[in-house]
Design an enzyme around this catalytic site. Structure first.
Site, PDB file in Angstrom:
ATOM      1  N   SER A  22      -3.966   6.260   1.454  1.00  0.00           N
ATOM      2  CA  SER A  22      -3.020   7.275   1.949  1.00  0.00           C
ATOM      3  C   SER A  22      -1.808   7.392   1.028  1.00  0.00           C
ATOM      4  O   SER A  22      -1.240   6.400   0.587  1.00  0.00           O
ATOM      5  CB  SER A  22      -2.561   6.891   3.350  1.00  0.00           C
ATOM      6  OG  SER A  22      -1.664   7.849   3.848  1.00  0.00           O
ATOM      7  N   ALA A  71       9.776   5.248  -2.649  1.00  0.00           N
ATOM      8  CA  ALA A  71      10.469   5.464  -1.375  1.00  0.00           C
ATOM      9  C   ALA A  71      10.397   6.965  -1.096  1.00  0.00           C
ATOM     10  O   ALA A  71      11.394   7.663  -0.984  1.00  0.00           O
ATOM     11  CB  ALA A  71      11.909   4.987  -1.451  1.00  0.00           C
ATOM     12  N   LEU A  74       7.453   9.305   3.315  1.00  0.00           N
ATOM     13  CA  LEU A  74       6.438   9.952   4.137  1.00  0.00           C
ATOM     14  C   LEU A  74       6.616  11.449   4.317  1.00  0.00           C
ATOM     15  O   LEU A  74       6.466  12.004   5.394  1.00  0.00           O
ATOM     16  CB  LEU A  74       6.344   9.208   5.475  1.00  0.00           C
ATOM     17  CG  LEU A  74       6.024   7.722   5.237  1.00  0.00           C
ATOM     18  CD1 LEU A  74       6.353   6.885   6.454  1.00  0.00           C
ATOM     19  CD2 LEU A  74       4.590   7.501   4.832  1.00  0.00           C
ATOM     20  N   CYS A 130       6.352   1.838   9.517  1.00  0.00           N
ATOM     21  CA  CYS A 130       7.448   2.801   9.629  1.00  0.00           C
ATOM     22  C   CYS A 130       8.537   2.232  10.507  1.00  0.00           C
ATOM     23  O   CYS A 130       8.247   1.528  11.468  1.00  0.00           O
ATOM     24  CB  CYS A 130       6.934   4.078  10.287  1.00  0.00           C
ATOM     25  SG  CYS A 130       5.645   4.793   9.339  1.00  0.00           S
ATOM     26  N   ASN A 192      -0.090  -2.411   3.232  1.00  0.00           N
ATOM     27  CA  ASN A 192       0.781  -1.345   2.757  1.00  0.00           C
ATOM     28  C   ASN A 192       1.672  -1.927   1.653  1.00  0.00           C
ATOM     29  O   ASN A 192       1.569  -3.104   1.318  1.00  0.00           O
ATOM     30  CB  ASN A 192       1.615  -0.802   3.923  1.00  0.00           C
ATOM     31  CG  ASN A 192       1.914   0.680   3.753  1.00  0.00           C
ATOM     32  OD1 ASN A 192       2.312   1.116   2.670  1.00  0.00           O
ATOM     33  ND2 ASN A 192       1.730   1.454   4.808  1.00  0.00           N
ATOM     34  N   GLY A 217       0.504  -1.497  -6.555  1.00  0.00           N
ATOM     35  CA  GLY A 217      -0.153  -1.673  -7.851  1.00  0.00           C
ATOM     36  C   GLY A 217      -0.589  -3.114  -8.059  1.00  0.00           C
ATOM     37  O   GLY A 217      -0.437  -3.963  -7.167  1.00  0.00           O
ATOM     38  N   GLY A 265      -5.258   2.824  -4.499  1.00  0.00           N
ATOM     39  CA  GLY A 265      -4.004   3.541  -4.320  1.00  0.00           C
ATOM     40  C   GLY A 265      -3.352   3.917  -5.632  1.00  0.00           C
ATOM     41  O   GLY A 265      -3.752   4.877  -6.314  1.00  0.00           O
TER      42      GLY A 265
HETATM   43  C1  LIG Z   1       3.619   7.128  -3.821  1.00  0.00           C
HETATM   44  C2  LIG Z   1       2.994   6.406  -2.659  1.00  0.00           C
HETATM   45  C3  LIG Z   1       2.947   7.010  -1.402  1.00  0.00           C
HETATM   46  C4  LIG Z   1       2.384   6.347  -0.314  1.00  0.00           C
HETATM   47  N1  LIG Z   1       2.329   6.966   0.899  1.00  0.00           N
HETATM   48  C5  LIG Z   1       1.718   6.334   1.949  1.00  0.00           C
HETATM   49  C6  LIG Z   1       1.562   6.991   3.208  1.00  0.00           C
HETATM   50  O1  LIG Z   1       1.925   8.151   3.394  1.00  0.00           O
HETATM   51  N2  LIG Z   1       0.975   6.300   4.209  1.00  0.00           N
HETATM   52  C7  LIG Z   1       0.504   5.014   4.061  1.00  0.00           C
HETATM   53  O2  LIG Z   1      -0.040   4.441   5.013  1.00  0.00           O
HETATM   54  N3  LIG Z   1       0.606   4.386   2.866  1.00  0.00           N
HETATM   55  C8  LIG Z   1       1.199   5.014   1.823  1.00  0.00           C
HETATM   56  N4  LIG Z   1       1.278   4.380   0.609  1.00  0.00           N
HETATM   57  C9  LIG Z   1       0.755   3.008   0.471  1.00  0.00           C
HETATM   58  C10 LIG Z   1      -0.662   2.991  -0.100  1.00  0.00           C
HETATM   59  O3  LIG Z   1      -1.571   3.693   0.722  1.00  0.00           O
HETATM   60  C11 LIG Z   1      -1.160   1.540  -0.297  1.00  0.00           C
HETATM   61  O4  LIG Z   1      -1.226   0.889   0.948  1.00  0.00           O
HETATM   62  C12 LIG Z   1      -0.245   0.720  -1.194  1.00  0.00           C
HETATM   63  O5  LIG Z   1       0.258   1.503  -2.266  1.00  0.00           O
HETATM   64  C13 LIG Z   1      -0.954  -0.508  -1.776  1.00  0.00           C
HETATM   65  O6  LIG Z   1      -2.102  -0.145  -2.521  1.00  0.00           O
HETATM   66  P1  LIG Z   1      -2.079   0.055  -4.122  1.00  0.00           P
HETATM   67  O7  LIG Z   1      -1.440  -1.174  -4.705  1.00  0.00           O
HETATM   68  O8  LIG Z   1      -3.514   0.222  -4.518  1.00  0.00           O
HETATM   69  O9  LIG Z   1      -1.270   1.273  -4.384  1.00  0.00           O
HETATM   70  C14 LIG Z   1       1.852   5.040  -0.496  1.00  0.00           C
HETATM   71  C15 LIG Z   1       1.866   4.441  -1.760  1.00  0.00           C
HETATM   72  C16 LIG Z   1       2.434   5.108  -2.853  1.00  0.00           C
HETATM   73  C17 LIG Z   1       2.429   4.429  -4.195  1.00  0.00           C
END
Ligand SMILES: Cc1cc2nc3c(=O)[nH]c(=O)nc-3n(C[C@H](O)[C@H](O)[C@H](O)COP(=O)(O)O)c2cc1C
Length: 309
Positions: A22, A71, A74, A130, A192, A217, A265
């Protein structure tokens, strides 16, 4: 040897165990030229609220060692515009998981209700990271009682497959996993982004306008693996592992630690086609190691007994 790549994530049938996470893949069409969404298990849409939301002012993303801070807060089009405009535009055959969040429990439940029974929505993911207005801004997923009330309310609002996405900003992820299981969730997504702060020393200011952001990341991958493993040992719910996945090898680590499926992600920003390659790579790993199905890899981490001192 051909490998059966199908998995069942709490009632969501996936053709393979790789989804996009997401907030990192928009509403599915933005990155469509780079990734055929029908080739991956599914995609989790940007988290939705009752009304459209604007995010924080810039700067709201920043680089971090082996990752990024965000940041965005959402920003989204709102649940009704998603159902009306975004969903119908997706190609047939894409498995869509709708993510939702709100600032109050009854509003979460209302968003869940509006997504229930909507054609094309295979399941819901409740984003529990949240701030809860009534608790003075702590995340829903940081207080077991608040989390229990949230899951209970959303569970009674929907009969759709229900994943709860947990916050990593807790002392005991096992406790939070048990709360979700007790309140009838069908699965867990974790983790998250990890709460973080970065500083601009020349200006002596936080880098992000919001001061705090979420670190994501590869930097967070070992934390995420640890949490998946701990949750897996605490509950029998299926888990979707998330955090720093950049390759098939990374994804396999999550499966071995107990995840049934994974989400990619931040890496989508570097390689928007990565999720499909990761799905192929998991199947190749399973074949190479003599597993007839990807599902057989789940929880296969061998933990040697520790010698007594
Ligand atoms: C730019 C950005 C926006 C994100 N927006 C959401 C979101 O709207 N809802 C959510 O549940 N997680 C959100 N996430 C979290 C990601 O879904 C994920 O849980 C988190 O980045 C860890 O995974 P990754 O290291 O592969 O990015 C967001 C992450 C990033 C980087």
């Amino acid at each position: 040897m051909s490998v059966d790549t199908r998995v069942d994530l709490g009632g969501i049938a996936l053709r393979n165990p790789v989804l996009t996470a997401s907030g990192t893949f928009g509403y599915g069409l933005e990155l469509a030229p780079f990734l055929d969404l029908t080739k991956i298990g599914g995609f989790v849409a940007k988290s939705l609220t009752l009304e459209p939301r604007h995010g924080n002012p810039p700067p709201r993303i920043a680089e971090a060692p082996s990752g990024m801070l965000n940041a965005i807060s959402l920003e989204n089009v709102g649940v009704d515009a998603f159902v009306r405009d975004k969903l119908p535009a997706l190609p047939e055959g894409v498995v869509v998981v709708a993510s939702l969040f709100e600032t109050e429990i009854d509003r979460y439940a209302e968003v869940a209700k509006r997504l229930t029974g909507v054609p094309r929505v295979a399941g819901l993911e409740v984003n529990a990271s949240c701030p809860h207005v009534k608790s003075g801004g702590i995340e829903f997923g940081q207080d077991p009682k608040v989390l229990a009330s949230l899951v209970r309310a959303v569970r009674s609002a929907t009969d759709a497959p229900l994943l709860v996405k947990l916050s990593p900003n807790v002392t005991s992820i096992a406790e939070m996993a048990k709360v979700c299981e007790g309140e009838g969730a069908d699965g867990l997504s974790l983790i998250n982004a990890v709460q973080a702060l970065e500083v601009d020393v020349e200006r002596r200011r936080p880098v992000l306008s919001n001061v705090l952001g979420g670190l994501s990341g590869p930097a967070i991958r070992p934390i995420a693996l640890r949490m998946v493993w701990q949750a897996r040992n605490a509950v029998s719910l299926p888990i979707c592992g998330i955090g720093g996945i950049a390759s098939a090898e990374d994804a396999v680590k999550f499966l071995l630690c107990g995840a049934t499926a994974v989400q990619v992600g931040t890496w989508n920003y570097l390689e928007p086609g990565a999720a499909a390659d990761i799905a192929d790579g998991i199947a190749a790993y399973a074949a190479r190691h003599g597993f007839a199905s990807v599902a057989e890899l789940v929880g296969k981490l061998e933990v040697p007994e520790r010698p007594r001192r």
